[in-house]
Design an enzyme around this catalytic site. Sequence first.
Site, PDB file in Angstrom:
ATOM      1  N   LYS A 214     -60.649 -21.863 -56.207  1.00 35.70           N
ATOM      2  CA  LYS A 214     -59.337 -21.979 -55.580  1.00 35.70           C
ATOM      3  C   LYS A 214     -58.297 -22.423 -56.609  1.00 35.70           C
ATOM      4  O   LYS A 214     -57.285 -21.786 -56.790  1.00 35.70           O
ATOM      5  CB  LYS A 214     -59.378 -22.996 -54.429  1.00 35.70           C
ATOM      6  CG  LYS A 214     -60.549 -22.809 -53.453  1.00 35.70           C
ATOM      7  CD  LYS A 214     -60.306 -21.728 -52.423  1.00 35.70           C
ATOM      8  CE  LYS A 214     -61.573 -21.305 -51.683  1.00 35.70           C
ATOM      9  NZ  LYS A 214     -62.210 -22.336 -50.861  1.00 35.70           N
TER      10      LYS A 214
ATOM     11  N   TRP B 102     -63.639 -26.006 -42.381  1.00 35.69           N
ATOM     12  CA  TRP B 102     -64.549 -26.444 -43.452  1.00 35.69           C
ATOM     13  C   TRP B 102     -65.236 -27.740 -43.100  1.00 35.69           C
ATOM     14  O   TRP B 102     -66.420 -27.931 -43.401  1.00 35.69           O
ATOM     15  CB  TRP B 102     -63.831 -26.511 -44.798  1.00 35.69           C
ATOM     16  CG  TRP B 102     -63.518 -25.132 -45.305  1.00 35.69           C
ATOM     17  CD1 TRP B 102     -62.281 -24.607 -45.534  1.00 35.69           C
ATOM     18  CD2 TRP B 102     -64.454 -24.079 -45.600  1.00 35.69           C
ATOM     19  NE1 TRP B 102     -62.401 -23.299 -45.951  1.00 35.69           N
ATOM     20  CE2 TRP B 102     -63.713 -22.947 -46.004  1.00 35.69           C
ATOM     21  CE3 TRP B 102     -65.845 -23.973 -45.557  1.00 35.69           C
ATOM     22  CZ2 TRP B 102     -64.317 -21.735 -46.360  1.00 35.69           C
ATOM     23  CZ3 TRP B 102     -66.450 -22.770 -45.911  1.00 35.69           C
ATOM     24  CH2 TRP B 102     -65.686 -21.670 -46.314  1.00 35.69           C
TER      25      TRP B 102
ATOM     26  N   ASP C  70     -64.423 -33.112 -49.891  1.00 30.23           N
ATOM     27  CA  ASP C  70     -64.504 -31.696 -50.270  1.00 30.23           C
ATOM     28  C   ASP C  70     -63.109 -31.265 -50.706  1.00 30.23           C
ATOM     29  O   ASP C  70     -62.271 -30.898 -49.898  1.00 30.23           O
ATOM     30  CB  ASP C  70     -64.979 -30.859 -49.075  1.00 30.23           C
ATOM     31  CG  ASP C  70     -64.927 -29.355 -49.362  1.00 30.23           C
ATOM     32  OD1 ASP C  70     -64.554 -28.967 -50.489  1.00 30.23           O
ATOM     33  OD2 ASP C  70     -65.253 -28.575 -48.444  1.00 30.23           O
TER      34      ASP C  70
HETATM   35  C1  PLP Z   1     -63.492 -22.285 -50.035  1.00 31.26           C
HETATM   36  C2  PLP Z   1     -63.923 -23.584 -49.475  1.00 31.26           C
HETATM   37  C3  PLP Z   1     -65.275 -23.884 -49.250  1.00 31.26           C
HETATM   38  C4  PLP Z   1     -66.374 -22.890 -49.519  1.00 31.26           C
HETATM   39  O1  PLP Z   1     -66.577 -22.745 -50.873  1.00 31.26           O
HETATM   40  P1  PLP Z   1     -67.805 -21.875 -51.437  1.00 31.26           P
HETATM   41  O2  PLP Z   1     -67.654 -22.051 -52.906  1.00 31.26           O
HETATM   42  O3  PLP Z   1     -67.616 -20.482 -50.952  1.00 31.26           O
HETATM   43  O4  PLP Z   1     -69.058 -22.473 -50.911  1.00 31.26           O
HETATM   44  C5  PLP Z   1     -65.584 -25.122 -48.736  1.00 31.26           C
HETATM   45  N1  PLP Z   1     -64.650 -26.037 -48.471  1.00 31.26           N
HETATM   46  C6  PLP Z   1     -63.347 -25.785 -48.687  1.00 31.26           C
HETATM   47  C7  PLP Z   1     -62.324 -26.852 -48.381  1.00 31.26           C
HETATM   48  C8  PLP Z   1     -62.945 -24.553 -49.183  1.00 31.26           C
HETATM   49  O5  PLP Z   1     -61.645 -24.307 -49.402  1.00 31.26           O
END
Ligand code: PLP
Length: 366
Positions: A195, A101, A171
Amino acid sequence: MTIYNFSAGPAVLPKAVLQQAQAELIDWHGSGMSVMEMSHRGREYMGIHAQAEADLRELLGIPSSYKVLFLQGGAHLQFSMVPLNLLRGKLSADYINTGEWSKKAIEEAKKFSYVNVAASNADRNASYVPALDSWKLDRDAAFVHYTPNETIGGVEFNWVPDVGAVPLVADMSSNIMSRAIDVSRFGLIYAGAQKNIGPAGLTIVIVREDLVGHAPSGLPAMLDYKTHADNGSMYNTPPTYGIYMAGLVFQWLKKNGGIAAMERANTAKANLLYAAIDASNGFYQCPVNKADRSRMNVAFTLKNTGTLKDANLDGDFLKQADARGLLQLKGHRSVGGMRASIYNAMPIEGVQALVGFMNEFANSKG
Ligand SMILES: *Cc1c(COP(=O)(O)O)cnc(C)c1O
């Protein structure tokens, strides 16, 4: 049979929340309609929206000098919006690379900015968190971006980096609300909801006020944090049902002891699973450095044992797990192996069931 869903995302939601949503689906609080059908400008929805924000603020202790935005576009759109809004005339941003990521965030930021990768764990297959004293930070960077929990590799920071006066951007898609954080340490936090918060389609941004309003002229309105901040996340139609569901999850969190209780439960769940891996005499292996193992996404591989090389061990494991109602344990396609995501909504019983199965499976093959 009880089903336990170990998906990395979209992921398990608290059963009590789903039941409440079901009970309220067709007629929300006597309104005669579903939340899905309500005008986002109407009194009822406005109340749901305001309550969700208030509960999120209370749970995370978000200072009043921070804006909370309910957006769309996922974490992926934040990979662009962060540099677009936060460069503020500067030329460069620092990024920490700890896995898949981080890399995606870096690739996107390169379209808008010079990117200084101040630290990386690529030298050891993305299996650890680089120590802060090895980071080559740039004092003039517009911000420092990092990924506190790498959902794919299962690497998590259990500390918040001190980067001085440069705004810290995180993030937190896969570990927001799983542990206590001091929001004031961050310039901006973003997270896709799917998540640890609610259904896909909602993205949460928590941003310090002074970082809003510096977008270059000509930036499309939808990409400017100020647009959303000035309009209470109602510049356009927000993802109303996703916000409603997130709000139910926030109420569930409050009822169940808040973030501190989640953190205790998450620690217990992760300890149980890692202990089983470590006690398996190498049958299961976690490639992540012990101190940096994620509490949310437990990555592990199966070892072929003895002389009987069993190429189908992974397939066998998944098939038998499925038959026990232990679902979605397959690791990410980019890394293989297994991954058990054990977010807030995963009860300890789910982890106990998984550990029980893992021990039996190892014994049957060992
Ligand atoms: C799942 C995830 C993403 C991507 O998320 P989207 O909503 O599909 O854009 C980005 N960063 C992390 C750490 C993730 O777990």
